[in-house]
Write a protein that holds these residues in place. Structure first.
Motif, PDB file in Angstrom:
ATOM      1  N   LEU A  15      14.204  -8.021   9.260  1.00 39.38           N
ATOM      2  CA  LEU A  15      14.013  -7.182   8.073  1.00 39.38           C
ATOM      3  C   LEU A  15      14.526  -8.004   6.900  1.00 39.38           C
ATOM      4  O   LEU A  15      15.736  -8.246   6.788  1.00 39.38           O
ATOM      5  N   ASN A  16      13.613  -8.433   6.032  1.00 40.91           N
ATOM      6  CA  ASN A  16      13.976  -9.452   5.048  1.00 40.91           C
ATOM      7  C   ASN A  16      13.736  -8.967   3.622  1.00 40.91           C
ATOM      8  O   ASN A  16      12.928  -9.522   2.876  1.00 40.91           O
ATOM      9  N   ASN A  22      17.313  -3.880   2.954  1.00 32.66           N
ATOM     10  CA  ASN A  22      16.287  -3.772   3.991  1.00 32.66           C
ATOM     11  C   ASN A  22      15.784  -2.345   4.205  1.00 32.66           C
ATOM     12  O   ASN A  22      15.330  -2.008   5.304  1.00 32.66           O
ATOM     13  N   ARG A  54      16.935  -7.971  13.673  1.00 33.35           N
ATOM     14  CA  ARG A  54      18.101  -8.095  12.795  1.00 33.35           C
ATOM     15  C   ARG A  54      17.691  -7.875  11.355  1.00 33.35           C
ATOM     16  O   ARG A  54      16.503  -7.836  11.020  1.00 33.35           O
ATOM     17  N   GLY A  55      18.691  -7.750  10.478  1.00 32.39           N
ATOM     18  CA  GLY A  55      18.454  -7.603   9.059  1.00 32.39           C
ATOM     19  C   GLY A  55      19.075  -8.742   8.286  1.00 32.39           C
ATOM     20  O   GLY A  55      20.157  -9.230   8.632  1.00 32.39           O
ATOM     21  N   PHE A  60      21.921  -4.134   7.835  1.00 30.65           N
ATOM     22  CA  PHE A  60      20.836  -4.113   8.810  1.00 30.65           C
ATOM     23  C   PHE A  60      19.642  -3.369   8.218  1.00 30.65           C
ATOM     24  O   PHE A  60      18.575  -3.939   8.012  1.00 30.65           O
ATOM     25  N   CYS A  61      19.831  -2.089   7.885  1.00 35.46           N
ATOM     26  CA  CYS A  61      18.781  -1.303   7.238  1.00 35.46           C
ATOM     27  C   CYS A  61      19.398  -0.020   6.703  1.00 35.46           C
ATOM     28  O   CYS A  61      19.957   0.762   7.480  1.00 35.46           O
ATOM     29  N   CYS A 106      23.580   0.975   8.510  1.00 34.52           N
ATOM     30  CA  CYS A 106      22.592   1.260   9.562  1.00 34.52           C
ATOM     31  C   CYS A 106      22.354   2.767   9.490  1.00 34.52           C
ATOM     32  O   CYS A 106      22.954   3.541  10.245  1.00 34.52           O
ATOM     33  N   GLY A 110      16.992   3.230   9.629  1.00 36.44           N
ATOM     34  CA  GLY A 110      17.692   2.080  10.197  1.00 36.44           C
ATOM     35  C   GLY A 110      18.440   2.449  11.466  1.00 36.44           C
ATOM     36  O   GLY A 110      18.444   1.689  12.442  1.00 36.44           O
TER      37      GLY A 110
END
Length: 259
Positions: A15-16, A22, A54-55, A60-61, A106, A110
């Motif tokens: 996740l970029n 993210n 991964r983030g 992470f998200c 998260c 996420g």
């Protein structure tokens, strides 16, 4: 904002969009779903035998990207039921072991991505919970199931009502996820584990994944589970990896599994 790489039989999906922690809008969910499709196709050909999610950046998200969402026109059912839920099911049914490296926020969707992943390693600095009380909304993406299943009704509603977040260490201590790690070690240790698993008997791992899903989703009891284990073992005993594993044990050498 979604990147996919495949190296040494391990797919890594990233996740970029670090500037947005993210968070995921409709377009990003589509890209993420396509990345899982591409990785699954590679798994079907034998090119992928494990997957890491991964983030990038500080999180992470952080959940749904609501920066351009207008409550008066928002269709939450279309977003969740039409986009998120099919993605989570696709992730849960991925035909190889899956791992997530979760750090920072998260939350929301996420958190759902973690629910749909086989093994979740979290950083000590991870933040998990239900911030929805601050939005006039409710926890979604499988969060109610995860928290109630692992924490019980009282703790679940406490988290939902107060919007207080758990650290990664708290989440693992409570049994939500697999292991907690220092943030600076999280990604490499997750990658190392995924690589080791990708070199293993992934056909047997897929059988275990299906057995665990049956216990989780169908609530099968002990004897039905044993019966399904027997069937799975019978199917595996005709495989090349089964023969290799027994031969390696008898010859006192390290097995070389093909998946």
């Amino acid at each position: 904002m979604i990147d996919l790489t495949i190296e040494n039989n391990v797919a890594e999906i990233v996740l970029n969009a670090p500037a947005k922690l993210n968070s995921l809008n409709e377009e990003a969910l589509g890209e993420l779903s396509s990345a899982y499709d591409d990785a699954a196709a590679a798994a079907a050909s034998g090119a992928v035998r494990a997957l890491v999610l991964r983030g990038e950046g500080r999180a992470f998200c952080a959940g749904r990207d609501i920066s351009n969402v207008h409550p008066e026109t928002d269709d939450a059912v279309a977003y969740l039921g039409g986009l998120v839920t099919p993605l989570l099911r696709k992730m849960a049914e991925f035909p190889a072991p899956t791992f997530a490296a979760a750090h920072g926020a998260c939350l929301g969707v996420g958190l759902g991505l973690l629910v749909a992943t086989d093994v979740v390693y979290v950083a000590e600095n991870a933040k998990l919970g239900s911030p929805f009380a601050n939005l006039g909304a409710t926890l979604d993406s499988g969060g109610h199931w995860l928290f109630t299943e692992r924490l019980g009704a009282h703790r679940t509603l406490d988290l939902i009502y107060t919007a207080e977040l758990m650290t990664g260490a708290d989440a693992v201590a409570a049994g939500l996820f697999s292991r907690v790690m220092p943030a600076d070690e999280l990604l490499q240790r997750t990658r190392d584990t995924a690589q080791r698993v990708a070199s293993g008997a992934t056909g047997a791992f897929r059988a275990s994944k299906a057995l665990v899903a049956g216990i989780r989703d169908r609530r099968i009891g002990l004897w039905e589970s044993i019966s399904e284990e027997n069937t799975a073992q019978g199917e595996l005993c005709g495989s090349d990896d089964y023969a290799e594993g027994f031969a390696a044990f008898q010859e006192k050498r390290t097995p070389v599994f093909r998946g």
